[in-house]
Design an enzyme around this catalytic site. Sequence first.
Site, PDB file in Angstrom:
ATOM      1  N   CYS A  81       0.902  -1.292   0.101  1.00 20.67           N
ATOM      2  CA  CYS A  81      -0.041   0.074  -0.098  1.00 20.67           C
ATOM      3  C   CYS A  81       0.968   1.147  -0.013  1.00 20.67           C
ATOM      4  O   CYS A  81       0.437   2.299  -0.611  1.00 20.67           O
ATOM      5  CB  CYS A  81      -0.858   0.045   1.340  1.00 20.67           C
ATOM      6  SG  CYS A  81      -0.098   0.102   2.724  1.00 20.67           S
ATOM      7  N   HIS A 252      -1.613   1.630   7.262  1.00 18.44           N
ATOM      8  CA  HIS A 252      -1.969   1.755   5.862  1.00 18.44           C
ATOM      9  C   HIS A 252      -1.538   3.204   5.523  1.00 18.44           C
ATOM     10  O   HIS A 252      -1.588   4.042   6.204  1.00 18.44           O
ATOM     11  CB  HIS A 252      -3.597   1.752   5.827  1.00 18.44           C
ATOM     12  CG  HIS A 252      -3.948   1.056   4.528  1.00 18.44           C
ATOM     13  ND1 HIS A 252      -3.466  -0.261   4.330  1.00 18.44           N
ATOM     14  CD2 HIS A 252      -4.831   1.535   3.631  1.00 18.44           C
ATOM     15  CE1 HIS A 252      -4.168  -0.634   2.998  1.00 18.44           C
ATOM     16  NE2 HIS A 252      -4.923   0.255   2.731  1.00 18.44           N
ATOM     17  N   ASN A 284      -7.331   6.443   0.203  1.00 19.66           N
ATOM     18  CA  ASN A 284      -6.886   4.783   0.473  1.00 19.66           C
ATOM     19  C   ASN A 284      -6.775   4.102  -0.599  1.00 19.66           C
ATOM     20  O   ASN A 284      -7.456   3.946  -1.461  1.00 19.66           O
ATOM     21  CB  ASN A 284      -8.139   4.227   1.328  1.00 19.66           C
ATOM     22  CG  ASN A 284      -7.674   3.036   1.999  1.00 19.66           C
ATOM     23  OD1 ASN A 284      -6.646   2.220   1.636  1.00 19.66           O
ATOM     24  ND2 ASN A 284      -8.747   2.404   2.774  1.00 19.66           N
TER      25      ASN A 284
END
Length: 640
Positions: A81, A252, A284
């Site tokens: 990520c 994240h 995100n």
Amino acid sequence: MFSCTKAYEYQNYSALKRACLRRKVLFEDPHFPASDDSLYYKGTPGPTVRWKRPFDICDDPRLFVDGISSHDLHQGQVGNCWFVAACSSLASRESLWQKVIPDWKEQEWNPEKPDSYAGIFHFNFWRFGEWVDVVVDDRLPTVNNQLIYCHSNSKNEFWCAPVEKAYAKLAGCYQALDGGNTADALVDFTGGVSEPIDLTEGDLATDEAKRSQLFERVLKVHSRGGLISASIKAMTAADMETRLACGLVKGHAYAVTDVRKVRLGHGLLAFFKSEKLDMIRLRNPWGERVWTGPWSDTSEEWQKVSKSEREKMGVTVQDDGEFWMTYEDMCRYFTDIIKCRLINTSYLSIHKTWEEARLRGAWTRHEDPQQNRSGGCINHKDTFFQNPQYIFEVKKPEDEVLICIQQRPKRSTRREGKGENLAIGFDIYKVEENRQYRMHSLQHKAASSIYINSRSVFLRTELPEGRYVIIPTTFEPGHTGELLLRVFTDVPSNCRELRLDEPPRTCWSSLCGYPQQVTQVHVLGAAGLKDSSTGANSYVIIKCEGEKVRSAVQRGTSTPEYNVKGIFYRKKLSQPITVQVWNNRVLKDEFLGQVHLKTAPDDLQDLHSLHLQDRSGRQPSDLPGIVAVRVLCSASLTAV
């Protein structure tokens, strides 16, 4: 910038493409084959992976569909990520992604000229001080005809997949991208410097003034084309990817896609109101699980903002992973921000221009202490000075200095079990104004970085005028590796490595003599100087065997603090060292007095308060003033 781009693995994109077109074949990269070795460096492969070219996945493949956007990207099966968040930030900056994806129109599929496609792409990344051009073929890993790694919203849009493949090639394989650092990817995309900010340190949560100062810095980086990322630290493995009640995910990396002051209110009155709200837009990489608190997509707070302002901000009600939140809430929930600053070195810019010094070095082991360059941090006092040393100058009364050290990326060595970063950091010492040789004893520490096992360490600090030595080190002695030092100042810093421990012996040494003694003179200040009604504008000059060191002028005081040092390698020990005090005037400087220093080889750093004398060595009653001096002297030229 890209005229000096280096071909990775000596693969020339243009030559390879021409050869494929001439032979009418699609490119197959021998350096990154379509095999499990390109996927994993350890462990058992999962489901059977089939490598497919884009035209085997869909009918009308494109690099870009309706342009490039941060909404294009979704994370795949590998835990990267951090890389996808960096790509999301990159996609919001056209000038930056066009550097990473060069000649994108030429690389795009052309339906009208299908024979011009050769199954080859190339991308540019900044690696350890230079831009490298990485060539890949278009074979992509799939399961059930679906891309298993980074992919786009549109099934026929492919730009992110070959970019990720090229980055995986640099790292050695796709698995090597698991669990990385967004700061590294941001630097690799831009050639900038990343500054990590820990939002939990200090009192940001309660100090509104400090919070406001940080927002202005974040806004400045964003407005000048920099890239920003944010994350919530996961304290344990079980915390990783845990969703909070507010919708945010721990561990994240979120891309910051906009930073702005939002005007509240409606109609003409809103333009005359001073009320603005500091806000941040984030994304995100999963494309879902967004913020559900105040100012989320369907929040009633948006009624406080006019329709035109909402349209200007691009506020939409879509499950696309992008959302707005107040900067105050960001500081409350997020723990870390990474600012990647694009350092402006162009003289044609309206913004601040920086001077960059870039030097390569290495931590190396050697049995000879004078040749060892792996001494560890200051905790290891016996070996600390056996590290690389770099000297630079601050030529303004005070200057903001940016310093970054980077170790060579190690992801590609994970296959051999060597992929972990060393714990690195650096100290900065203010040294003598005329130092030319390596340090051998501690001096005033002007600043220091943290020590951390990251690829790079950054420090932003304010330094007064003078000469400084940077000592980059590994935390423990004996560790080896390459390093890159970058120093940014307002004016050229003359940064260079100190390689010699003492003056070199030459063929002239037998005729002209060789130094017998090293002497450090530290003039701290003066008191009781002859002055006018506004005080003296004084400075000192230290003289020794034809060499001079001069301090800055201390204005409007009869008790100046010079804090100036000089170091002298002396051949004529019978000649005294002279410290002169002068008053700076418009037409001609005025001599205020002097002192002579006679030294012995065993002089320590004792403080001497000496009365000023005239040029003949007398102390007339009309010559007031005392100078405070420390002297350190040794017959060993490597004692200071």
